[in-house]
Design an enzyme around this catalytic site. Structure first.
Site, PDB file in Angstrom:
ATOM      1  N   THR A  18       5.290  -9.704   1.709  1.00 33.74           N
ATOM      2  CA  THR A  18       5.080 -11.157   1.706  1.00 33.74           C
ATOM      3  C   THR A  18       4.232 -11.601   2.881  1.00 33.74           C
ATOM      4  OG1 THR A  18       7.135 -11.515   0.516  1.00 33.74           O
ATOM      5  CG2 THR A  18       6.319 -13.371   1.796  1.00 33.74           C
ATOM      6  N   SER A  64       7.037  -4.430  -1.078  1.00 28.84           N
ATOM      7  CA  SER A  64       7.866  -3.289  -0.663  1.00 28.84           C
ATOM      8  C   SER A  64       8.803  -2.827  -1.761  1.00 28.84           C
ATOM      9  CB  SER A  64       8.644  -3.626   0.607  1.00 28.84           C
ATOM     10  OG  SER A  64       9.674  -4.547   0.363  1.00 28.84           O
ATOM     11  N   THR A  97       9.926  -7.455   3.144  1.00 23.52           N
ATOM     12  CA  THR A  97      11.314  -7.491   3.639  1.00 23.52           C
ATOM     13  C   THR A  97      12.294  -6.920   2.627  1.00 23.52           C
ATOM     14  OG1 THR A  97      11.590  -9.716   2.756  1.00 23.52           O
ATOM     15  CG2 THR A  97      10.919  -9.520   5.079  1.00 23.52           C
ATOM     16  N   ASP A  98      11.912  -6.823   1.351  1.00 20.79           N
ATOM     17  CA  ASP A  98      12.887  -6.366   0.343  1.00 20.79           C
ATOM     18  C   ASP A  98      13.426  -4.970   0.653  1.00 20.79           C
ATOM     19  OD1 ASP A  98      11.556  -7.891  -2.722  1.00 20.79           O
ATOM     20  OD2 ASP A  98      12.542  -8.713  -0.943  1.00 20.79           O
TER      21      ASP A  98
END
Ligand code: ASP
Length: 332
Positions: A18, A64, A97-98
């Site tokens: 992101t 990710s 961030t996932d």
């Protein structure tokens, strides 16, 4: 003799996420796509140039949730090469961030360096209203160029806080404070251009880790099963049949197993593959049970299921046998 302080050289390894994405407009917070290279991200935050000389690498440029075992190794090899370069003082990895917690933990276990390795992402796409990526990136450079960050293993920076790679988790689908440290993970705070460490990671990492990235050609398939009331054994049958090399179960509470999951432990035991009890609660220590002995069940300690999977895959890829797995989970 030039007494000017040495201007740090920092490698920025871009992987997408992101922080490198843009949506259809400044208030599109969900339907965005990866759109920027790491160079473009850096050019949008010129302030980072105050802190260090920057060089870049871009092993992948994806969300990710698209990172697989092969791309994880590609990212790790880029970070390892940078860390091994005597000209480079620190490494910052920009990342979605996932699955940031999985990559950070993997790097924590395999990168052999005392240099700061900082992983950073964003919850809002670049260019959106109140985007968090620019300040997170600036703060990642603040930590990367701090003497105090040496020897701390892989660190994650978000919202002016620093988390240890072993214990940070993404705890929310979209909240700006989604990245947190579970019970243990906030180890430092950033105030202006200063980072104040309060804790040091307790478990082995980086130079104290027994794992060697160069010895790993590929990572094995390790499945995670989410346990629940009335779960069947069919997913465990399928996992064993598909040749997975270990199974992690996100058990209920203290890693308690449904009848189906317990049958899964039997199937794994029969197949000679490790079966690791973790917890769907997301934090706390999974305590050993007397019933573990029957099928050689391994307890995952306080590792979340997704991190237990990383450790199991790394251990198996490193040639560790099933009867070594409990001591590995007790150590890392
Ligand atoms: N939403 C994710 C992020 O915040 C997308 C990803 O993980 O790449 O970065």
């Amino acid at each position: 003799m030039n007494n000017a302080p040495h201007r740090p050289y920092v490698m920025i390894v871009g992987t997408g996420g992101t922080i490198a994405s843009s949506g259809s407009g400044t208030v599109d917070y969900h339907n965005y796509k990866v759109s920027s290279t790491v160079e473009q991200i850096l050019s949008s935050v010129p302030e980072v140039g105050r802190l260090a000389e920057l060089v870049t690498d871009q092993p992948v440029n994806v969300d990710s949730f698209r990172i697989d075992n092969a791309s994880l190794l590609k990212i790790a090899r880029s970070v390892e090469a940078a860390a091994a370069d005597p000209e480079i003082d620190a490494v910052v990895v920009t990342h979605g961030t996932d699955t940031l917690e999985e990559t950070a933990f993997f790097l924590h276990l395999v990168i052999r360096t005392a240099k700061p390795i900082i992983v950073v992402g964003a919850m809002r796409p670049a260019g959106s209203l109140s985007a968090d990526g620019p300040l997170n990136l600036y703060n990642a450079l603040v930590v990367a160029t701090s003497e105090a960050a040496w020897g701390k293993g892989v660190l994650v920076v978000a919202n002016n806080h620093v988390y240890g790679a072993r214990d940070l988790v993404k705890r929310d689908t979209s909240a700006i404070a989604a990245i947190e440290g579970s019970k243990y993970g906030v180890i430092a705070e950033i105030c202006g251009d200063e980072v104040h460490f309060a804790h040091t990671p307790a478990r082995p990492h980086t130079l104290d880790s027994e794992f060697v990235l160069s010895s790993i050609q590929q990572l094995p398939v390790v499945d995670i099963m989410f346990d629940h009331q009335g779960a069947g054994q069919h997913l465990y049958q399928a996992s064993v049949a598909a040749g997975s090399k270990a199974i992690v179960v996100a058990g209920m509470g203290n890693g308690s197993l449904s009848a189906g999951a317990r049958q899964g432990a039997f199937l794994a035991h029969q197949a000679g593959i490790p079966f690791i009890r973790s917890s769907r609660t997301g934090q706390g220590i999974v305590a050993p049970l007397n019933s573990d002995a029957e099928f050689g069940i391994i307890t995952g300690g306080s590792l979340t299921p997704q991190k237990a999977r990383i450790l199991a895959a790394l251990a198996i890829a490193s040639g560790k046998k099933s009867d070594e797995m409990q001591s590995i989970f007790d150590r890392y």
